[in-house]
Design an enzyme around this catalytic site. Structure first.
Site: not given
Ligand code: PEP
Length: 252
Positions: A9, A11, A94, A96, A162, A168, A208
């Site tokens: 992803n 973003k 997601h 976000e 998630e 993040g 992460s």
């Molecule tokens: C994501 O945006 O789906 C995600 C898991 O981000 P990160 O790996 O940066 O935590």
């Protein structure tokens, strides 16, 4: 046996040259017999990404889509428009989008259904906030969020667990926390789709993931892959994550 799925992803990062360079470096490192690999860059990079990835083992996905086939929805992108480009996957729901753009279980469900109608496969994201976890509401939240999957086609669906507190933040769920949530989600999937279909739906972990923690997470029985944000922007770390996935048992 569920084939592992590793999705990037991006973003709101990247450029046409960056995605082209990334895919040209990634594709030769992807073993077609290994995990399935999907790269989801921003909308404007999709045409170049599809062009570079066509005929390779890497599929391209978008990060959202609208629920209508077309209409007066300024600034939105419809699922058939993505399908026409050669996009094969779309991320829906997601955190976000839920946190910053008013996405709800209902709108996420509608987007996922529209994506599948257009022939796209869906990565449906869900997960609890830190506050919800600390109050002991994790499973209740996952159960509520997973109800949005009702009516979807399980064959072209993956779910991404998630935990919001892990996205993040550099703070990863422990393999045990992930496995426990994934088992719970698979039980929710069984309620919706029956045991045998639930057995085939990949449940990805996201939050992460990096080359240092991917192997232990991906070796959990019900962790069927990863949705990778930050660490997917670098081709070295993303391909290391792909390579961390354990080999499927022989004879499977
Ligand atoms: C994501 O945006 O789906 C995600 C898991 O981000 P990160 O790996 O940066 O935590």
């Amino acid at each position: 046996v569920r084939r592992k799925l590793i999705a990037a992803n991006w973003k709101m990062y990247g450029s046409c040259t960056r995605v082209q360079d990334f895919l040209e470096a990634l594709i030769p490192r992807v073993d077609p017999a290994g995990p399935e690999v999907v790269v989801c860059p921003p909308y404007t990079l999709l045409p170049v990404a599809v062009m570079v990835a066509t005929g390779s083992p890497v599929a391209i996905g978008a990060q959202n889509c609208h629920w209508a086939e077309e209409g007066a929805f300024t600034g939105e992108v419809a699922a058939p428009m993505l399908a026409e480009l050669g996009v094969r996957w779309v991320i829906v729901g997601h955190s976000e989008r839920r946190r910053l753009f008013g996405e709800s279980d209902e709108t996420a469900a509608q987007r996922a259904a529209a994506a599948q109608r257009a022939g796209l496969s869906v990565i449906f994201c869900l997960g609890e906030t830190l506050e919800e976890r600390e109050q002991g509401h994790t499973f209740a939240v996952l159960e509520r969020q997973s109800k949005a999957l009702e009516g979807l086609e399980p064959n072209v669906l993956a779910v991404a667990y998630e935990p919001v507190w892990a996205i993040g933040t550099g703070r990863t769920a422990t393999p045990q926390q992930a496995q426990e949530a994934h088992v719970f989600l698979r039980r929710c999937l069984a309620e919706l789709f029956g045991d045998s279909a639930a057995d085939t739906v990949r449940v990805l972990y996201g939050g992460s993931v990096n080359p240092g923690n991917a192997a232990v997470l991906l070796s959990e029985k019900d962790v069927d892959g990863a949705l990778v944000g930050g660490a997917s922007l670098d081709v070295g770390s993303f391909s290391d994550i792909i390579r961390s996935a354990p080999e499927p048992p022989t004879g499977a």
